[in-house]
Design a protein around this motif. Structure first.
Motif, PDB file in Angstrom:
ATOM      1  N   GLY A 111      10.652   8.537 -11.094  1.00  0.00           N
ATOM      2  CA  GLY A 111      10.080   7.198 -11.153  1.00  0.00           C
ATOM      3  C   GLY A 111       8.627   7.120 -10.732  1.00  0.00           C
ATOM      4  N   LEU A 112       8.118   8.167 -10.110  1.00  0.00           N
ATOM      5  CA  LEU A 112       6.714   8.178  -9.705  1.00  0.00           C
ATOM      6  C   LEU A 112       5.762   8.138 -10.897  1.00  0.00           C
ATOM      7  N   TYR A 113       6.278   8.335 -12.108  1.00  0.00           N
ATOM      8  CA  TYR A 113       5.392   8.275 -13.280  1.00  0.00           C
ATOM      9  C   TYR A 113       4.699   6.919 -13.380  1.00  0.00           C
ATOM     10  N   VAL A 114       5.324   5.843 -12.854  1.00  0.00           N
ATOM     11  CA  VAL A 114       4.700   4.520 -12.944  1.00  0.00           C
ATOM     12  C   VAL A 114       3.454   4.443 -12.077  1.00  0.00           C
ATOM     13  N   VAL A 115       3.369   5.285 -11.045  1.00  0.00           N
ATOM     14  CA  VAL A 115       2.162   5.362 -10.223  1.00  0.00           C
ATOM     15  C   VAL A 115       1.156   6.321 -10.839  1.00  0.00           C
ATOM     16  N   ILE A 116       1.657   7.400 -11.433  1.00  0.00           N
ATOM     17  CA  ILE A 116       0.784   8.422 -12.010  1.00  0.00           C
ATOM     18  C   ILE A 116       0.059   7.905 -13.250  1.00  0.00           C
ATOM     19  N   VAL A 117       0.717   7.053 -14.048  1.00  0.00           N
ATOM     20  CA  VAL A 117       0.135   6.576 -15.309  1.00  0.00           C
ATOM     21  C   VAL A 117      -1.234   5.926 -15.107  1.00  0.00           C
ATOM     22  N   PRO A 118      -1.381   4.906 -14.230  1.00  0.00           N
ATOM     23  CA  PRO A 118      -2.705   4.293 -14.093  1.00  0.00           C
ATOM     24  C   PRO A 118      -3.750   5.217 -13.482  1.00  0.00           C
ATOM     25  N   ILE A 119      -3.321   6.111 -12.581  1.00  0.00           N
ATOM     26  CA  ILE A 119      -4.284   7.061 -12.006  1.00  0.00           C
ATOM     27  C   ILE A 119      -4.764   8.027 -13.081  1.00  0.00           C
ATOM     28  N   MET A 120      -3.857   8.492 -13.913  1.00  0.00           N
ATOM     29  CA  MET A 120      -4.226   9.389 -15.004  1.00  0.00           C
ATOM     30  C   MET A 120      -5.158   8.693 -15.995  1.00  0.00           C
ATOM     31  N   GLY A 121      -4.984   7.383 -16.143  1.00  0.00           N
ATOM     32  CA  GLY A 121      -5.829   6.634 -17.068  1.00  0.00           C
ATOM     33  C   GLY A 121      -7.298   6.652 -16.700  1.00  0.00           C
ATOM     34  N   LEU A 122      -7.614   6.944 -15.432  1.00  0.00           N
ATOM     35  CA  LEU A 122      -9.015   7.040 -15.015  1.00  0.00           C
ATOM     36  C   LEU A 122      -9.749   8.143 -15.766  1.00  0.00           C
ATOM     37  N   LEU A 123      -9.003   9.156 -16.226  1.00  0.00           N
ATOM     38  CA  LEU A 123      -9.631  10.285 -16.915  1.00  0.00           C
ATOM     39  C   LEU A 123     -10.289   9.862 -18.208  1.00  0.00           C
ATOM     40  N   TRP A 124      -9.779   8.787 -18.858  1.00  0.00           N
ATOM     41  CA  TRP A 124     -10.418   8.304 -20.096  1.00  0.00           C
ATOM     42  C   TRP A 124     -10.886   6.863 -19.963  1.00  0.00           C
ATOM     43  N   GLY A 125     -11.387   6.554 -18.759  1.00  0.00           N
ATOM     44  CA  GLY A 125     -12.132   5.315 -18.581  1.00  0.00           C
ATOM     45  C   GLY A 125     -11.324   4.057 -18.365  1.00  0.00           C
ATOM     46  N   GLN A 126     -10.019   4.156 -18.179  1.00  0.00           N
ATOM     47  CA  GLN A 126      -9.229   2.967 -17.916  1.00  0.00           C
ATOM     48  C   GLN A 126      -9.442   2.525 -16.470  1.00  0.00           C
ATOM     49  N   ARG A 127      -9.480   1.222 -16.262  1.00  0.00           N
ATOM     50  CA  ARG A 127      -9.705   0.685 -14.928  1.00  0.00           C
ATOM     51  C   ARG A 127      -8.379   0.531 -14.184  1.00  0.00           C
ATOM     52  N   THR A 128      -8.457   0.649 -12.873  1.00  0.00           N
ATOM     53  CA  THR A 128      -7.276   0.448 -12.049  1.00  0.00           C
ATOM     54  C   THR A 128      -7.622  -0.533 -10.937  1.00  0.00           C
ATOM     55  N   ASN A 129      -6.708  -0.755  -9.997  1.00  0.00           N
ATOM     56  CA  ASN A 129      -6.933  -1.754  -8.961  1.00  0.00           C
ATOM     57  C   ASN A 129      -6.433  -1.238  -7.613  1.00  0.00           C
ATOM     58  N   ALA A 130      -6.615  -2.068  -6.598  1.00  0.00           N
ATOM     59  CA  ALA A 130      -6.224  -1.664  -5.245  1.00  0.00           C
ATOM     60  C   ALA A 130      -4.726  -1.442  -5.133  1.00  0.00           C
ATOM     61  N   GLY A 131      -3.951  -2.196  -5.918  1.00  0.00           N
ATOM     62  CA  GLY A 131      -2.501  -2.030  -5.874  1.00  0.00           C
ATOM     63  C   GLY A 131      -2.072  -0.641  -6.299  1.00  0.00           C
ATOM     64  N   THR A 132      -2.781  -0.069  -7.272  1.00  0.00           N
ATOM     65  CA  THR A 132      -2.459   1.280  -7.730  1.00  0.00           C
ATOM     66  C   THR A 132      -2.664   2.295  -6.621  1.00  0.00           C
ATOM     67  N   TRP A 133      -3.810   2.182  -5.923  1.00  0.00           N
ATOM     68  CA  TRP A 133      -4.097   3.143  -4.862  1.00  0.00           C
ATOM     69  C   TRP A 133      -3.183   2.930  -3.668  1.00  0.00           C
ATOM     70  N   GLY A 134      -2.912   1.674  -3.326  1.00  0.00           N
ATOM     71  CA  GLY A 134      -1.982   1.411  -2.233  1.00  0.00           C
ATOM     72  C   GLY A 134      -0.585   1.906  -2.559  1.00  0.00           C
ATOM     73  N   GLY A 135      -0.165   1.655  -3.803  1.00  0.00           N
ATOM     74  CA  GLY A 135       1.145   2.123  -4.238  1.00  0.00           C
ATOM     75  C   GLY A 135       1.228   3.637  -4.255  1.00  0.00           C
ATOM     76  N   ALA A 136       0.128   4.279  -4.662  1.00  0.00           N
ATOM     77  CA  ALA A 136       0.112   5.743  -4.713  1.00  0.00           C
ATOM     78  C   ALA A 136       0.235   6.335  -3.315  1.00  0.00           C
ATOM     79  N   LEU A 137      -0.494   5.774  -2.343  1.00  0.00           N
ATOM     80  CA  LEU A 137      -0.424   6.268  -0.972  1.00  0.00           C
ATOM     81  C   LEU A 137       0.977   6.071  -0.394  1.00  0.00           C
ATOM     82  N   MET A 138       1.561   4.893  -0.667  1.00  0.00           N
ATOM     83  CA  MET A 138       2.906   4.619  -0.157  1.00  0.00           C
ATOM     84  C   MET A 138       3.930   5.553  -0.799  1.00  0.00           C
ATOM     85  N   ALA A 139       3.794   5.768  -2.111  1.00  0.00           N
ATOM     86  CA  ALA A 139       4.713   6.666  -2.813  1.00  0.00           C
ATOM     87  C   ALA A 139       4.559   8.101  -2.326  1.00  0.00           C
ATOM     88  N   ALA A 140       3.312   8.505  -2.048  1.00  0.00           N
ATOM     89  CA  ALA A 140       3.078   9.861  -1.538  1.00  0.00           C
ATOM     90  C   ALA A 140       3.720  10.048  -0.173  1.00  0.00           C
TER      91      ALA A 140
END
Length: 308
Positions: A111-140
């Motif tokens: 289920g961690l793919y839902v956190v990985i998807v937006p972070i991976m999107g940074l590689l081709w210029g997609q924008r993310t938000n604070a929720g993504t980074w907070g969620g990633a830290l919590m999931a980690a």
């Protein structure tokens, strides 16, 4: 709540239940056959479930100039091949990982793919938000509690599931690029068939399976193929027509919870208190990653969140 939203919510919930308990079926099936044999037959069955839907939808497809009704998309096979190999990588890692870890842990790590998807999107210029980074830290942090042992090592099965989650995230990005270019049902059929073919060819090389063994694993294979791959995919497509984004995010995230429940009810899996805390953090991180952007967007649209 609007009736169409309620219907979508129920379909999403049913999909999450099917996918969650599929981890149990996948683990049970390997009591009799190898992971590649299981996946090969499973994805072939899933592709076959889609055939009636493709046939009934044929009149809505673009016609060839001669009126034959054949789809004229020369890249469809290429797209299906790329998506199918991405599924093959993710599904193979997931299935082999289940040999060495529990269904519940596999569900949460996948289920961690839902956190990985937006972070991976940074590689081709997609924008993310604070929720993504907070969620990633919590999931980690949750992943650490769930999978890292006292001697600071990670079990082989959990590591495979994590790498598999990265490939599932790659598949989502790939589908996001491909799906507007072709028919979704035909694309799904082709990617499932490619995954099935790649899995069966691998099984011929590295596994030995008998008819008796496949027959013994028939019920888990049918569940994992016809229901998990075929039916649940179709339910998700139908549900997304009138879905409330926040409801969809929450309900589909429950897949991990149902995997843990299924592992406990059917397989007798027991998770330590440390593992349960880890799962709770991972689940919270998944929800934060998905819902933060939806909430802030609604606040912006409602005038409660000011910018500039």
């Amino acid at each position: 709540m609007k009736p169409q939203h309620l219907k979508s919510d129920l379909l999403f919930l049913l999909s999450a239940v099917i996918w969650g308990f599929a981890f149990v079926a996948q683990r049970m099936g390997m009591d009799h056959v190898g992971p590649f044999t299981f996946n090969g037959i499973r994805f072939f069955l899933g592709a076959m479930v889609l055939v009636p839907f493709i046939y009934s939808n044929r009149n809505n497809q673009p016609k060839a100039p001669d009126g034959s009704g054949q789809i004229r998309n020369r890249r469809l096979v290429l797209y299906g091949g790329l998506a199918g190999m991405a599924i093959f990588a993710g599904a193979s890692l997931q299935q082999v990982g289940l040999v060495y870890t529990t269904a519940g842990k596999a569900g949460f790590i996948t289920g961690l793919y839902v956190v990985i998807v937006p972070i991976m999107g940074l590689l081709w210029g997609q924008r993310t938000n604070a929720g993504t980074w907070g969620g990633a830290l919590m999931a980690a942090a949750g992943m650490y509690l769930l999978s890292v042992n006292e001697d600071l090592t990670v079990s082989f099965g959990d590591l495979l599931e994590l790498i598999g989650a990265i490939f599932w995230a790659c598949h989502i990005h790939l589908i996001g690029w491909i799906s507007p270019k072709t028919d979704s049902l035909q694309l799904a059929f082709l990617q499932f068939m490619v995954c099935a073919a790649a899995s069966l060819m691998t099984a011929l090389v590295v596994e030995t399976a008998s008819v008796a063994a496949i027959a013994a694993a028939a019920l888990p294979i049918v569940y994992g193929g016809a229901l998990s791959v075929g039916v649940a995919y179709t339910l998700q497509v139908v549900a997304q027509r009138h879905a409330h984004p926040a409801h969809a995010a929450i309900l589909l995230s429950l897949e991990a919870v149902f995997a843990a429940v299924g592992g406990w009810l059917i397989l007798g899996e027991v998770m330590s208190r440390r593992g349960m805390v880890g799962c709770s953090l991972m689940f919270t991180g998944m929800l934060m990653s998905q819902l933060y952007g939806l909430v802030t967007k609604r606040e912006q649209d409602s005038g409660f969140f000011k910018t500039g």
